[in-house]
Design a protein around this motif. Structure first.
Motif, short mmCIF file in Angstrom:
data_model
loop_
_atom_site.label_atom_id
_atom_site.label_comp_id
_atom_site.label_asym_id
_atom_site.label_seq_id
_atom_site.Cartn_x
_atom_site.Cartn_y
_atom_site.Cartn_z
N LYS A 193 -4.68 8.99 -3.87
CA LYS A 193 -4.45 7.40 -3.11
C LYS A 193 -3.20 6.97 -3.05
O LYS A 193 -3.43 5.25 -3.04
N LEU A 194 -2.27 7.73 -3.31
CA LEU A 194 -1.46 7.19 -3.18
C LEU A 194 -0.60 6.89 -2.06
O LEU A 194 -1.28 7.05 -1.18
N ASN A 195 0.17 5.30 -1.85
CA ASN A 195 0.90 5.09 -0.92
C ASN A 195 1.32 5.77 -0.44
O ASN A 195 2.54 6.18 -1.29
N ASN A 196 2.67 5.36 0.38
CA ASN A 196 3.85 5.88 0.97
C ASN A 196 4.80 6.06 0.12
O ASN A 196 5.96 6.45 -0.36
N LYS A 197 5.12 5.28 -1.13
CA LYS A 197 6.51 4.43 -1.78
C LYS A 197 6.24 5.52 -2.94
O LYS A 197 6.24 5.92 -4.14
N GLU A 198 4.72 5.65 -3.53
CA GLU A 198 4.37 6.37 -4.63
C GLU A 198 4.45 8.08 -4.48
O GLU A 198 4.73 8.48 -5.21
N LYS A 199 4.32 8.06 -3.01
CA LYS A 199 4.72 9.64 -3.11
C LYS A 199 5.51 9.61 -3.13
O LYS A 199 6.39 11.14 -3.48
N GLN A 200 6.66 9.39 -2.54
CA GLN A 200 8.01 9.56 -2.25
C GLN A 200 8.71 9.71 -3.79
O GLN A 200 9.73 10.82 -4.01
N PHE A 201 7.99 8.73 -4.61
CA PHE A 201 8.05 8.82 -6.44
C PHE A 201 7.65 10.52 -6.99
O PHE A 201 8.13 10.83 -8.13
N LEU A 202 6.66 11.18 -6.41
CA LEU A 202 5.70 11.83 -6.92
C LEU A 202 6.30 12.96 -6.56
O LEU A 202 7.05 14.14 -7.27
N ILE A 203 7.24 13.05 -5.23
CA ILE A 203 8.07 13.95 -4.36
C ILE A 203 9.34 14.38 -5.14
O ILE A 203 9.47 15.03 -6.16
N LEU A 204 9.93 13.09 -5.35
CA LEU A 204 11.14 13.46 -6.60
C LEU A 204 10.96 14.19 -8.30
O LEU A 204 12.15 14.46 -8.49
N ARG A 205 9.59 13.33 -8.38
CA ARG A 205 9.39 14.45 -9.86
C ARG A 205 8.76 15.49 -9.76
O ARG A 205 9.48 16.16 -9.96
#
Length: 260
Positions: A193-205
């Protein structure tokens, strides 16, 4: 100090504070990842099918004129798309998978016809965020020589000869392709359910998690996050980044030229 327990333990605020102290500048957590590279394990009969055909989702690879569909057509198996459901005929007879009382037949129904949750076929392309020996991951190790759906269909129909035939001719490849952040989905743990910005932060993590475990030699293929494209998407050959053939003797990756 980055905690290496799980990816959820990666504290991005701590990371950006560390960068600010290191550079003596105030570095804010602002960045823009537009695309990501996905690594996809795919047993193929030839390299030509990779460089000449789009990376199709399940429905399209079976119903379009592809190397795989031609292989099956020679054995009397033809696939057609009927209202987002993939129908199969074997020697001109339509297959009703419900007549086969087996868990494997049920898996075929779920993937080609849908289920109570989804009324359409399973139509997404899966892969991993990081490249490497992804074939060692327990989620895909069983498709090293033969696509899962292909083996399931042929096993239920009693065509073990075709499974052996395909396995004897196929080679395992890893196809790396780029995809827009907006087209990818992280399944599990509510991440779908992540939006694009949340996906970016998850990728960085995940990147920090990957580097942390690599530094301590604790990284395992089973730590590699699975990501998928949204349903019904294909990957055009223009979005291929690299193709690797897996050496079956030692598991090493041999990068192939795809732009000759």
């Amino acid at each position: 100090m980055i905690n290496r327990g799980t990816v959820k333990d990666i504290d991005l605020n701590e990371f950006f504070t560390f960068l600010s102290k290191l550079t003596k500048d105030n570095i804010e957590p602002k960045f823009d990842i537009t695309h990501v590279t996905i690594s996809h394990l795919s047993p193929r009969l030839s390299l030509e099918s990779i460089v000449n055909e789009p990376l199709y989702n399940l429905s399209n690879v079976l119903t379009n004129d592809t190397e795989l569909s031609r292989f099956l057509k020679k054995a009397g198996l033809v696939f057609s798309n009927n209202n987002k459901i993939v129908q199969v005929t074997h020697n001109d007879m339509k297959i009703d998978w419900k007549k086969y009382e087996s868990p494997t037949a049920l898996m075929i129904i779920n993937r080609l016809e849908g289920n109570k949750v989804s009324t359409t076929s399973d139509n997404c392309i899966n892969g991993f965020l990081f490249n490497g020996k992804i074939f060692e991951n327990g989620n895909v190790a069983h498709i090293f020589r033969c696509p899962e759906i292909l083996e399931n269909i042929l096993r239920v129909l009693g065509r073990l000869d075709l499974i052996s035939n395909f396995n004897s001719k196929s080679k395992p490849y890893i196809i790396c392709f780029k995809a827009p952040i907006s087209d990818i989905i992280f399944d599990g743990n509510g991440n779908h359910k992540l939006n694009n910005k949340e996906k970016q932060f998850l990728i960085l993590r995940y990147c920090l998690y990957y580097l942390s475990l690599q530094k301590s030699y604790d990284w395992s293929g089973n730590n590699n996050p699975i990501i998928r494209l949204k349903d019904n998407l294909d990957v055009d050959i223009s979005n291929l980044v690299a193709v690797f053939e897996v050496n079956e003797e030692d598991g090493e990756l041999n990068q192939l030229s795809i732009y000759e």
